[in-house]
Design a protein around this motif. Structure first.
Motif, PDB file in Angstrom:
ATOM      1  N   GLN A 316     -14.464  48.357 -25.675  1.00  0.00           N
ATOM      2  CA  GLN A 316     -15.249  49.503 -25.218  1.00  0.00           C
ATOM      3  C   GLN A 316     -16.425  49.043 -24.362  1.00  0.00           C
ATOM      4  O   GLN A 316     -16.772  49.686 -23.364  1.00  0.00           O
ATOM      5  CB  GLN A 316     -15.743  50.300 -26.431  1.00  0.00           C
ATOM      6  N   TYR A 317     -17.034  47.928 -24.749  1.00  0.00           N
ATOM      7  CA  TYR A 317     -18.101  47.327 -23.932  1.00  0.00           C
ATOM      8  C   TYR A 317     -17.570  46.989 -22.543  1.00  0.00           C
ATOM      9  O   TYR A 317     -18.217  47.277 -21.520  1.00  0.00           O
ATOM     10  CB  TYR A 317     -18.613  46.068 -24.639  1.00  0.00           C
ATOM     11  N   TYR A 318     -16.394  46.375 -22.491  1.00  0.00           N
ATOM     12  CA  TYR A 318     -15.784  46.008 -21.206  1.00  0.00           C
ATOM     13  C   TYR A 318     -15.500  47.246 -20.356  1.00  0.00           C
ATOM     14  O   TYR A 318     -15.754  47.268 -19.145  1.00  0.00           O
ATOM     15  CB  TYR A 318     -14.495  45.230 -21.484  1.00  0.00           C
ATOM     16  N   ILE A 319     -15.011  48.293 -20.988  1.00  0.00           N
ATOM     17  CA  ILE A 319     -14.693  49.535 -20.281  1.00  0.00           C
ATOM     18  C   ILE A 319     -15.948  50.206 -19.736  1.00  0.00           C
ATOM     19  O   ILE A 319     -15.994  50.649 -18.586  1.00  0.00           O
ATOM     20  CB  ILE A 319     -13.932  50.492 -21.212  1.00  0.00           C
ATOM     21  N   ASP A 323     -16.758  47.590 -15.863  1.00  0.00           N
ATOM     22  CA  ASP A 323     -15.753  48.141 -14.963  1.00  0.00           C
ATOM     23  C   ASP A 323     -14.327  47.849 -15.443  1.00  0.00           C
ATOM     24  O   ASP A 323     -13.451  47.518 -14.661  1.00  0.00           O
ATOM     25  CB  ASP A 323     -15.952  47.574 -13.549  1.00  0.00           C
ATOM     26  N   GLY A 324     -14.109  48.019 -16.750  1.00  0.00           N
ATOM     27  CA  GLY A 324     -12.785  47.743 -17.293  1.00  0.00           C
ATOM     28  C   GLY A 324     -11.968  48.978 -17.596  1.00  0.00           C
ATOM     29  O   GLY A 324     -10.986  48.901 -18.341  1.00  0.00           O
ATOM     30  N   CYS A 375     -10.276  38.873 -18.765  1.00  0.00           N
ATOM     31  CA  CYS A 375     -10.476  40.108 -17.995  1.00  0.00           C
ATOM     32  C   CYS A 375     -11.688  40.026 -17.070  1.00  0.00           C
ATOM     33  O   CYS A 375     -11.766  40.756 -16.075  1.00  0.00           O
ATOM     34  CB  CYS A 375     -10.610  41.295 -18.947  1.00  0.00           C
ATOM     35  N   MET A 376     -12.623  39.140 -17.376  1.00  0.00           N
ATOM     36  CA  MET A 376     -13.796  38.956 -16.524  1.00  0.00           C
ATOM     37  C   MET A 376     -13.566  37.889 -15.455  1.00  0.00           C
ATOM     38  O   MET A 376     -14.501  37.490 -14.759  1.00  0.00           O
ATOM     39  CB  MET A 376     -14.999  38.585 -17.389  1.00  0.00           C
ATOM     40  N   GLY A 377     -12.318  37.440 -15.321  1.00  0.00           N
ATOM     41  CA  GLY A 377     -11.991  36.505 -14.251  1.00  0.00           C
ATOM     42  C   GLY A 377     -11.984  35.053 -14.646  1.00  0.00           C
ATOM     43  O   GLY A 377     -11.884  34.170 -13.787  1.00  0.00           O
ATOM     44  N   GLY A 378     -12.057  34.771 -15.945  1.00  0.00           N
ATOM     45  CA  GLY A 378     -12.049  33.386 -16.394  1.00  0.00           C
ATOM     46  C   GLY A 378     -10.696  32.726 -16.212  1.00  0.00           C
ATOM     47  O   GLY A 378      -9.661  33.392 -16.156  1.00  0.00           O
ATOM     48  N   THR A 379     -10.713  31.406 -16.114  1.00  0.00           N
ATOM     49  CA  THR A 379      -9.469  30.658 -16.026  1.00  0.00           C
ATOM     50  C   THR A 379      -8.783  30.617 -17.393  1.00  0.00           C
ATOM     51  O   THR A 379      -9.364  31.011 -18.410  1.00  0.00           O
ATOM     52  CB  THR A 379      -9.738  29.220 -15.575  1.00  0.00           C
ATOM     53  N   LEU A 429     -17.526  31.375 -19.555  1.00  0.00           N
ATOM     54  CA  LEU A 429     -17.482  31.693 -18.130  1.00  0.00           C
ATOM     55  C   LEU A 429     -18.472  30.864 -17.317  1.00  0.00           C
ATOM     56  O   LEU A 429     -18.301  30.665 -16.115  1.00  0.00           O
ATOM     57  CB  LEU A 429     -17.747  33.191 -17.916  1.00  0.00           C
ATOM     58  N   GLN A 430     -19.517  30.392 -17.986  1.00  0.00           N
ATOM     59  CA  GLN A 430     -20.542  29.585 -17.313  1.00  0.00           C
ATOM     60  C   GLN A 430     -20.351  28.093 -17.580  1.00  0.00           C
ATOM     61  O   GLN A 430     -21.252  27.295 -17.305  1.00  0.00           O
ATOM     62  CB  GLN A 430     -21.939  30.030 -17.762  1.00  0.00           C
TER      63      GLN A 430
END
Length: 477
Positions: A316-319, A323-324, A375-379, A429-430
């Protein structure tokens, strides 16, 4: 106990059912349904004269608080945990208790007194798994027999003498037992985690059916969240724990009006996206789900009922804030989460009765962290790193529910698991995974080693920890 070589689907990991516990409520319910099927196959259902149910180990010690006795009775009635109207549970139990009769599979009535015919053997435990139950049957001709089942976590049930490998012979294109296996397939194919998982799901059913089923899983999750945020009062069970989701939801919305889920989402977005606001909402989402779970509401195992709030809260946070809000992104999130849960189940456990709460909240946090990262673009490596970080900081977490209820500390722990998942994702991610010192497989092994070393009183027995140090008088338990 390590359950390996299973072909586990996303719909095995995410099951729609009834709270408050996947291992103590949903599992025994499903065990009773399996027992009915066994009676039917043997053509013995109509010959049953009486049934006695024996609950062992953790099921006995915390069975009342988890509603194990209720679940078994509903199962013996042939009710489906996916569709049964949870508002009718009390009436159904009252009928059985008052009439001292039960309608097996909805077809064959026998004498049945829950007070006499369900035994809580709190001093006995079977060696295979702490969550064990036996059904003892006497037929009209005097013949007796018994079957034993084990609720091994997350709503998974194993019949004694029956190997899970016998149940599922599906050959997957990308067999996965470990995180190393998963990474191997990702690197070899160039696919991300969710794409590998979808290819495996295609071995069971058309992709369109998988997508439809996953969206139904999410629909149940969001309905549960919405209901939990709009229901007030005390939780059942005798602790009189006050629901907090309702008041927090109301406070955060500042009287903004809406009529349904979509309007609710729009109202939340109007509040902005500062850190404190987002943090409060993540906590609110998790609280709401697990307050519903504690109230015998309909939830989704993720991977268990006790940890059912973490993944919905992070999704729900992602949505809302990342922008999920598309069907494809939601499907991708849940596919990734499910595979991480499968790896933990195969390499360790998702049962608090076996591993403490690290096996439930810890696993759910790892699942959510991995899903959010992809979903946030991580490898692929960052995705698995996020799961490792989340579990690493849940290692050793005990399961010590007060009065055996899935309330204290279980409900708040879902908020902690959700926040840790988001933090783990951000860290991954960082970061550069090639420099990481701890792999996901290493942390899974460590979790299992820790589970084996953990004293049994911290494994969902209510014999230690908060369960014995909080002087609360119960009026109903």
């Amino acid at each position: 106990m390590t359950l390996r070589h299973e072909a586990i689907s996303v719909f095995d990991m995410f099951k729609i059912g009834v709270g408050p516990s996947s291992s103590h409520t949903l599992g025994p319910w499903k065990a009773a349904l399996q027992f009915l099927e066994s009676l039917t196959v043997k053509d013995l259902l109509q010959q049953v004269q009486n049934i006695e149910v024996l609950l062992y180990g953790s099921l006995a010690k915390t069975g009342i608080g988890h509603g194990t006795d209720i679940a078994v009775q509903l199962g013996l009635c042939g009710e489906d945990p996916v569709t049964f109207d949870v508002d009718n549970i009390t009436a159904k139990m009252n009928d059985i208790r008052n009439m001292k009769k039960i309608l097996l599979h909805g077809r064959h009535e026998i004498e049945f007194d829950p007070q006499e015919d369900i035994e809580f053997l709190i001093t006995e435990s079977l060696p295979f798994h702490p969550n064990a139950l036996s059904f003892l049957v006497t037929l009209h001709n005097g013949y007796t027999f018994a079957e034993t089942y084990y609720s091994v976590g997350g709503g998974f049930v194993i019949k004694e003498g029956f190997s899970p490998d016998e149940k599922n012979e599906t050959v997957l294109p990308f067999p996965i037992n470990t995180a190393e296996d998963l990474l191997h397939w990702c690197i070899r194919t160039g696919m991300n985690v969710s794409e590998v998982v979808m290819e495996n799901e295609n071995a069971w059913r058309p992709e369109s059916a998988t997508k439809q089923g996953i969206l139904q899983i999410w629909n149940v999750m969001k309905e549960c969240m919405y209901r939990g945020c709009h229901t007030q009062g005390n939780l059942p069970g005798g602790l009189f724990v006050k629901r907090r989701g309702f008041n927090l939801n109301k406070k955060l919305l500042l009287d903004r009006s809406y009529n349904d889920y979509d309007g609710w989402i729009a109202a939340i977005r109007q509040g902005g996206n500062n850190f404190k606001y987002i943090l409060d909402w993540v906590s609110c989402f998790a609280l709401a789900v697990n307050e519903e779970n504690a109230s015998f509401g309909r939830v989704v195992t993720a991977p268990t009922n006790g940890a059912a709030g973490v993944i919905p809260a992070v999704l729900q946070y992602y949505i809302l804030f990342c922008d999920g809000n598309t069907e494809d992104k939601i499907i991708r999130f849940l596919l990734t989460a499910s595979e991480v849960g499968c790896i933990f189940k195969k390499g360790a456990t998702i049962s608090a009765a076996m591993g403490g709460c690290q096996a439930e909240i810890g696993v759910s946090s790892a699942m959510a962290a991995a899903a959010l990262t992809e979903c946030m673009g991580g490898t692929q490596k960052q995705t698995l790193m996020a799961a490792e970080i989340a579990m690493e900081h849940h290692l050793g977490l005990t399961c010590d529910p007060i009065a055996g209820l899935v309330q204290i500390p279980c409900i708040e722990r879902n908020t902690m698991g959700a926040i840790k998942a988001i933090t783990a994702s951000q860290l991954a991610l960082q970061s550069t995974p090639d420099y990481a010192k701890v792999s996901l497989d290493a942390v899974i092994k460590t979790m299992w080693d820790t589970a084996l070393d953990m004293n049994s009183k911290y494994k969902e027995t209510s014999d230690g920890g908060l369960a014995i140090n909080i002087p609360i008088s119960l009026s109903e338990c």
